[in-house]
Write an enzyme that holds these catalytic residues in place. Structure first.
Site, short mmCIF file in Angstrom:
data_model
loop_
_atom_site.label_atom_id
_atom_site.label_comp_id
_atom_site.label_asym_id
_atom_site.label_seq_id
_atom_site.Cartn_x
_atom_site.Cartn_y
_atom_site.Cartn_z
N ASP A 2 -0.16 -31.64 -28.65
CA ASP A 2 -1.47 -32.02 -29.18
C ASP A 2 -1.84 -31.16 -30.39
O ASP A 2 -1.37 -30.05 -30.54
CB ASP A 2 -2.52 -31.87 -28.07
CG ASP A 2 -3.71 -32.77 -28.30
OD1 ASP A 2 -3.68 -33.56 -29.26
OD2 ASP A 2 -4.66 -32.69 -27.52
N HIS A 19 1.61 -35.16 -38.07
CA HIS A 19 2.62 -35.78 -37.21
C HIS A 19 4.02 -35.45 -37.74
O HIS A 19 4.95 -35.18 -36.98
CB HIS A 19 2.42 -37.30 -37.13
CG HIS A 19 1.14 -37.69 -36.46
ND1 HIS A 19 0.68 -37.07 -35.33
CD2 HIS A 19 0.23 -38.65 -36.76
CE1 HIS A 19 -0.47 -37.63 -34.97
NE2 HIS A 19 -0.77 -38.58 -35.83
N LEU A 113 20.99 -29.39 -22.63
CA LEU A 113 19.58 -29.63 -22.30
C LEU A 113 19.31 -31.12 -22.08
O LEU A 113 19.78 -31.96 -22.84
CB LEU A 113 18.72 -29.15 -23.47
CG LEU A 113 17.22 -29.36 -23.36
CD1 LEU A 113 16.59 -28.26 -22.53
CD2 LEU A 113 16.57 -29.42 -24.73
#
Ligand code: IPE
Ligand code: MG
Length: 230
Positions: A2, A19, A113
């Site tokens: 956020d 963004h 990962l």
């Protein structure tokens, strides 16, 4: 993840620049997380509620995602990353759905990962869908209502097969969960930082993990009855 918009606005930039900057951080955190012993990382990229944002912002985010899938995933592939996506993926443009499916398949034999991206994700909707799946099994006669347990529900969620998170990091100082992994985070440790996502780099990530290491996880038990290994 956020605070992209606020980060940009504070610098006199358009929200969409935030963004873009946030996208770079995603790449960085995925690259460094294994060096800290992290094996599973789940990134809340776009919520089901985010479709209600202004159309130009939604379009920009879809373009960004599309470009991201074209350019960055190849590099991550070479870093041995396994991809995974959760959410109501059928809400996404078909071209993006295809790209996601392609990378999941390409990376399925990697061993590093596990990076799970949440797209058009809503935890409540995920639970509703799980209920539907379970109800169908009952109707077919392959599952007795009395046999439904916590595991049945866990295995019916998008996150089936993934361990519950140990740590949830929330950026930009918001003290709420915002419809993210509600079932899965029952005993997850929470960490809230004032930093906006575009400024959440390695130093901030390491700080969050250090904070987590100081926590005593009890899972509802008293301190005396905890196994020593925790
Ligand atoms: C998070 O940043 C990114 C997405 C939801 C895609 P925001 O866009 O929510 O940034 P703020 O909260 O307005 O600062
Ligand atoms: Mg926000």
């Amino acid at each position: 993840m956020d605070g992209n918009g606020r980060w940009a606005q504070a610098r006199g930039l358009a929200r969409v620049r935030g963004h873009e900057a946030g996208g770079e951080r995603v790449e960085e955190i995925i690259r460094i997380a294994p060096q800290y012993g992290v094996r599973y990382l789940t990134l809340y990229a776009f919520s089901k509620e985010n479709w209600q944002r202004p159309q130009h912002e939604v379009s920009f985010l879809m373009e960004l995602l599309s470009g991201y899938l074209d350019q960055k995933l190849k590099k991550m592939m070479q870093n041995n990353v396994i991809f995974n996506a959760i959410g109501n993926l059928s809400d996404l443009p078909e071209t993006i759905q295809k790209k996601i499916a392609y990378w999941i398949e390409e990376a399925k034999n990697n061993t590093g990962l596990t990076a799970t991206f949440a797209f058009s994700y809503s935890s409540r909707f995920e639970i509703v869908e799980a209920c539907r799946r379970i109800a169908r099994r009952v109707r077919q006669g392959t599952l007795e209502p009395e046999a439904i347990c916590e595991q049945t529900l866990s295995e019916s969620l998008y996150t089936a097969g993934l361990p519950d998170p140990d740590l949830l990091i929330r950026t930009s100082g918001e003290m709420r969960i915002s419809n993210f992994l509600l079932w899965q985070i029952s005993y997850t440790e929470l960490y809230v930082t004032e930093k906006c996502w575009p400024e959440f780099g390695e130093e901030e990530f390491a700080k969050a993990l250090q904070d987590y290491q100081r926590r005593e996880r009890r899972f509802g038990r008293s301190g005396e009855t905890l196994p020593q290994v925790l």
